[in-house]
Design a protein around this motif. Structure first.
Motif, PDB file in Angstrom:
ATOM      1  N   MET A  84       0.841  -1.174   0.000  1.00 56.96           N
ATOM      2  CA  MET A  84       0.000   0.000   0.000  1.00 56.96           C
ATOM      3  C   MET A  84       0.886   1.237   0.000  1.00 56.96           C
ATOM      4  O   MET A  84       1.861   1.322   0.729  1.00 56.96           O
ATOM      5  CB  MET A  84      -0.903   0.003   1.238  1.00 56.96           C
ATOM      6  N   THR A  85       0.545   2.195  -0.870  1.00 56.61           N
ATOM      7  CA  THR A  85       1.292   3.447  -0.909  1.00 56.61           C
ATOM      8  C   THR A  85       0.380   4.603  -0.541  1.00 56.61           C
ATOM      9  O   THR A  85      -0.836   4.526  -0.684  1.00 56.61           O
ATOM     10  CB  THR A  85       1.877   3.725  -2.311  1.00 56.61           C
TER      11      THR A  85
ATOM     12  N   THR B 273       5.835   4.301   0.803  1.00 62.41           N
ATOM     13  CA  THR B 273       5.367   3.025   1.329  1.00 62.41           C
ATOM     14  C   THR B 273       4.645   3.274   2.648  1.00 62.41           C
ATOM     15  O   THR B 273       4.710   4.369   3.210  1.00 62.41           O
ATOM     16  CB  THR B 273       6.539   2.070   1.591  1.00 62.41           C
ATOM     17  N   ALA B 274       3.994   2.235   3.155  1.00 59.89           N
ATOM     18  CA  ALA B 274       3.326   2.349   4.460  1.00 59.89           C
ATOM     19  C   ALA B 274       4.329   2.752   5.541  1.00 59.89           C
ATOM     20  O   ALA B 274       3.975   3.413   6.511  1.00 59.89           O
ATOM     21  CB  ALA B 274       2.640   1.040   4.818  1.00 59.89           C
ATOM     22  N   GLY B 275       5.597   2.389   5.355  1.00 64.42           N
ATOM     23  CA  GLY B 275       6.640   2.750   6.305  1.00 64.42           C
ATOM     24  C   GLY B 275       7.229   4.138   6.086  1.00 64.42           C
ATOM     25  O   GLY B 275       8.135   4.554   6.801  1.00 64.42           O
TER      26      GLY B 275
ATOM     27  N   GLY C 215       0.657   0.432  -8.590  1.00 65.81           N
ATOM     28  CA  GLY C 215      -0.240   1.572  -8.576  1.00 65.81           C
ATOM     29  C   GLY C 215       0.367   2.892  -8.132  1.00 65.81           C
ATOM     30  O   GLY C 215      -0.339   3.898  -8.088  1.00 65.81           O
ATOM     31  N   ALA C 216       1.649   2.921  -7.824  1.00 66.48           N
ATOM     32  CA  ALA C 216       2.257   4.170  -7.345  1.00 66.48           C
ATOM     33  C   ALA C 216       2.224   5.251  -8.419  1.00 66.48           C
ATOM     34  O   ALA C 216       1.887   6.407  -8.130  1.00 66.48           O
ATOM     35  CB  ALA C 216       3.686   3.932  -6.871  1.00 66.48           C
TER      36      ALA C 216
ATOM     37  N   SER D  44      -5.222   8.696  -1.816  1.00 67.17           N
ATOM     38  CA  SER D  44      -4.157   8.544  -0.834  1.00 67.17           C
ATOM     39  C   SER D  44      -3.692   7.104  -0.716  1.00 67.17           C
ATOM     40  O   SER D  44      -2.605   6.838  -0.246  1.00 67.17           O
ATOM     41  CB  SER D  44      -4.601   9.076   0.530  1.00 67.17           C
ATOM     42  N   GLU D  45      -4.514   6.172  -1.160  1.00 67.81           N
ATOM     43  CA  GLU D  45      -4.113   4.774  -1.122  1.00 67.81           C
ATOM     44  C   GLU D  45      -4.305   4.185  -2.511  1.00 67.81           C
ATOM     45  O   GLU D  45      -5.307   4.410  -3.150  1.00 67.81           O
ATOM     46  CB  GLU D  45      -4.952   3.995  -0.118  1.00 67.81           C
ATOM     47  N   ALA D  46      -3.316   3.488  -2.973  1.00 69.47           N
ATOM     48  CA  ALA D  46      -3.423   2.858  -4.292  1.00 69.47           C
ATOM     49  C   ALA D  46      -2.860   1.458  -4.216  1.00 69.47           C
ATOM     50  O   ALA D  46      -2.067   1.141  -3.387  1.00 69.47           O
ATOM     51  CB  ALA D  46      -2.666   3.683  -5.331  1.00 69.47           C
TER      52      ALA D  46
END
Length: 162
Positions: free
Chosen positions: A1-2, A54-56, A87-88, A160-162
Motif C-alpha cells: 500500500m502506498t 510506502t506504508a513505512g 499503482g504508485a 491517498s491509497e493505491a
C-alpha cells in the motif's frame, strides 16, 4: 500500500529519487535530448510535486506538474523499479491531476521518449494521446509528445491509497 501526497521536492530522499531517474535516462538518451527540471526549478510556486511513499514512509516515486498559462506539463515522473506495477505511478498522476484541476488547469502536456515503452503505455492508459511538439520543444525523433484534457469525472477521489 502506498500513500501519495503533495510534498516539497527539496528533501534528501527526493533528491536521491531524481538522481536515480537521471541515471536511468542517461542510459537511454543523449544529454541534449533531455529536458529535465532541477530541484530548484521544482520548488517554484507554479510547480505541484507529489511523492508516493510506502506504508513505512519510504519514498518510492515522484512526479511534478509545472502550471503554465494554457496547460500544465507533467515532469519528473519516476517510480523505483522494485515498486512498479503496484499503482504508485497512477496514484502520483491522480494526485497531480486533481491538484492541477483545482488550480484551474484543464490540459496536461508531456514529453517523454520512444525508448520508454512502459511509460508510453502507462500514459496511454491514463488518457494521454500523442500530439505535436508544444512550448519550446523542437520536433525530434527522440521525443514523444502527449496531451490529456482534464475532465475528472470518474477519477477516484480518494487517491491517498493505491
Amino acid at each position: 500500500m502506498t500513500r501519495t501526497n503533495l510534498e516539497p521536492p527539496d528533501q534528501a530522499e527526493i533528491i536521491a529519487l531524481i538522481a536515480e531517474l537521471d541515471a536511468y535516462q542517461d542510459t537511454l538518451y543523449p544529454q541534449e535530448c533531455r529536458y529535465s527540471l532541477d530541484i530548484g526549478a521544482m520548488t517554484q510556486a507554479n510547480v505541484l510535486f507529489a511523492v508516493a511513499r510506502t506504508a513505512g514512509g519510504v519514498a518510492i516515486g515522484c512526479g511534478a506538474i509545472v502550471l503554465g498559462t494554457s496547460y500544465g506539463e507533467v515532469k519528473r515522473m519516476y517510480v523505483r523499479p522494485e515498486a512498479r506495477g503496484d499503482g504508485a505511478a497512477q496514484s502520483i498522476l491522480c494526485v497531480l491531476e486533481h491538484a492541477a484541476h483545482a488550480k484551474g488547469c484543464r490540459t496536461l502536456m508531456l514529453e517523454t521518449g520512444p525508448y520508454q515503452p512502459a511509460a508510453l503505455a502507462f500514459y496511454g492508459k491514463q488518457g494521454f494521446v500523442r500530439c505535436g511538439a508544444f512550448g519550446d520543444y523542437p520536433e525530434h525523433p527522440l521525443s514523444v509528445f502527449m496531451r490529456k484534457e482534464l475532465a475528472l469525472e470518474g477519477v477516484a477521489q480518494d487517491v491517498s491509497e493505491a
